[in-house]
Scaffold this active site. Structure first.
Site, PDB file in Angstrom:
ATOM      1  N   SER A  46       0.844  -1.207   0.000  1.00 57.30           N
ATOM      2  CA  SER A  46       0.000   0.000   0.000  1.00 57.30           C
ATOM      3  C   SER A  46       0.873   1.248   0.000  1.00 57.30           C
ATOM      4  CB  SER A  46      -0.923   0.018   1.223  1.00 57.30           C
ATOM      5  OG  SER A  46      -0.190  -0.167   2.421  1.00 57.30           O
ATOM      6  N   ASP A  84       5.127  -7.328   2.306  1.00 56.56           N
ATOM      7  CA  ASP A  84       4.423  -7.774   1.101  1.00 56.56           C
ATOM      8  C   ASP A  84       5.387  -8.137  -0.010  1.00 56.56           C
ATOM      9  OD1 ASP A  84       1.648  -7.817   1.423  1.00 56.56           O
ATOM     10  OD2 ASP A  84       1.468  -5.650   1.201  1.00 56.56           O
ATOM     11  N   GLU A 115      -0.600 -12.490  -2.200  1.00 56.81           N
ATOM     12  CA  GLU A 115      -2.037 -12.442  -2.487  1.00 56.81           C
ATOM     13  C   GLU A 115      -2.442 -13.671  -3.287  1.00 56.81           C
ATOM     14  OE1 GLU A 115      -3.275  -8.699  -4.160  1.00 56.81           O
ATOM     15  OE2 GLU A 115      -2.223  -7.542  -2.615  1.00 56.81           O
ATOM     16  N   GLU A 182      -9.414  -9.483   3.373  1.00 55.53           N
ATOM     17  CA  GLU A 182      -9.710  -8.063   3.107  1.00 55.53           C
ATOM     18  C   GLU A 182     -11.086  -7.936   2.469  1.00 55.53           C
ATOM     19  OE1 GLU A 182      -6.659  -5.765   1.157  1.00 55.53           O
ATOM     20  OE2 GLU A 182      -7.984  -4.038   0.916  1.00 55.53           O
TER      21      GLU A 182
HETATM   22  O1  KIV Z   1      -0.567  -3.384   1.535  1.00 55.50           O
HETATM   23  C1  KIV Z   1      -1.246  -3.279   2.571  1.00 55.50           C
HETATM   24  O2  KIV Z   1      -1.162  -2.335   3.338  1.00 55.50           O
HETATM   25  C2  KIV Z   1      -2.184  -4.364   2.862  1.00 55.50           C
HETATM   26  C3  KIV Z   1      -3.269  -4.066   3.844  1.00 55.50           C
HETATM   27  C4  KIV Z   1      -4.324  -3.290   3.187  1.00 55.50           C
HETATM   28  C5  KIV Z   1      -3.787  -5.299   4.461  1.00 55.50           C
HETATM   29  O3  KIV Z   1      -2.106  -5.414   2.293  1.00 55.50           O
END
Ligand code: KIV
Length: 264
Positions: A46, A84, A115, A182
């Site tokens: 994000s 991530d 994901e 989510e």
């Molecule tokens: O990238 C992020 O911040 C996320 C959250 C929205 C869970 O995956």
């Protein structure tokens, strides 16, 4: 303070103790979050939208994720740092292994998030075999926004809900240590949380998940534009950033956040 590990989270789920998670992208915020009792720091992709001002997470690179993860890890103290895997850095199991390895070796992540459900089973298994803890992100998948046709609640109809439940079971069986849901209906999230042994983090998934996460800038009211329905500006009722983070952690731990108005 004791270091938070995957087994700490597992024990918290078994004891019914709620887990508080927030996104973090730099050392200064990471330190405040760790000191105020956040259990998991998520270096989310994000950051592409929040820090870089892009209109999706897709342009974020692995090097950028490593850079931010390293800053967060440096200041995270006892907290578990999850990072991530960005778009197109885990298109094959072997590519995922290389990318996750870099996030851990160079960035210092304790866990990676990817994901996808059934399609990611082989990848999650390979990472688990190599000692890499995995969080499987299900429901609304922001990296698939172009395929989904927007940021929409997932699992509203029976067929979709069943598919998400099967994805959750498949990823747990493949070796995922945590699931993240989510934007799914609260009832579905509650069913999945009860059906799996691993902790389930929710965002826009109601109050019955084992853990909650919000984007830090959303819960501080900094994000430009309309705040997502599932989020809350904790700074409005606090004196400062520390107070807002403390209020969030307390509200998650005692089940006051999320309220019904934040759920689907
Ligand atoms: O990238 C992020 O911040 C996320 C959250 C929205 C869970 O995956």
């Amino acid at each position: 303070m004791k270091h938070i590990t995957t087994s700490t989270l597992q024990k918290m789920k078994q004891a019914g103790e709620k887990i508080a998670c927030l996104t973090a992208y730099d050392a200064s915020f990471a330190q405040i979050l760790a000191e105020e009792g956040v259990d998991i720091l998520l270096v989310g992709d994000s950051l592409g939208m929040i820090l870089q001002g892009r209109d999706s997470t897709l342009p974020v690179t692995l090097d950028e994720m490593i850079y931010h993860t390293h800053m967060v890890r440096t200041a995270s103290q006892h907290t578990l740092v999850m990072a991530d895997l960005p778009f197109m850095t885990y298109a094959t199991p072997v590519q995922a292994l290389t990318s996750a390895g870099r996030l851990m070796k160079e960035g210092g992540a304790h866990m990676v998030k990817l994901e996808g459900g059934a399609l990611m089973v082989e990848t999650a298994g390979l990472l688990a075999e190599h000692g890499i803890p995995v969080c499987a992100h299900l429901g609304l998948l922001p990296q698939s926004v172009n395929k989904l046709g927007g940021y929409k609640v997932q699992g509203r109809d029976e067929k979709q809900a069943e598919a998400i439940l099967l994805d959750a079971r498949a990823m747990e069986d493949a070796g995922a240590d945590i699931l993240l849901l989510e934007c799914v209906p609260a009832l579905l999230a509650a069913e999945i949380t009860a059906a799996v042994d691993v902790p389930v983090i929710g965002i826009g998934a109601g109050s019955r998940c084992d853990a909650q996460v919000l984007v830090l800038y959303d819960m501080l009211g900094i994000t430009p534009g309309k705040r997502p329905r599932f989020s809350k500006d904790f700074l409005q009722e606090a004196d400062d950033i520390r107070g807002a983070v403390r209020a969030y952690v307390q509200a998650v731990k005692n089940g006051r956040f999320p309220a019904d108005e934040h759920a689907f």
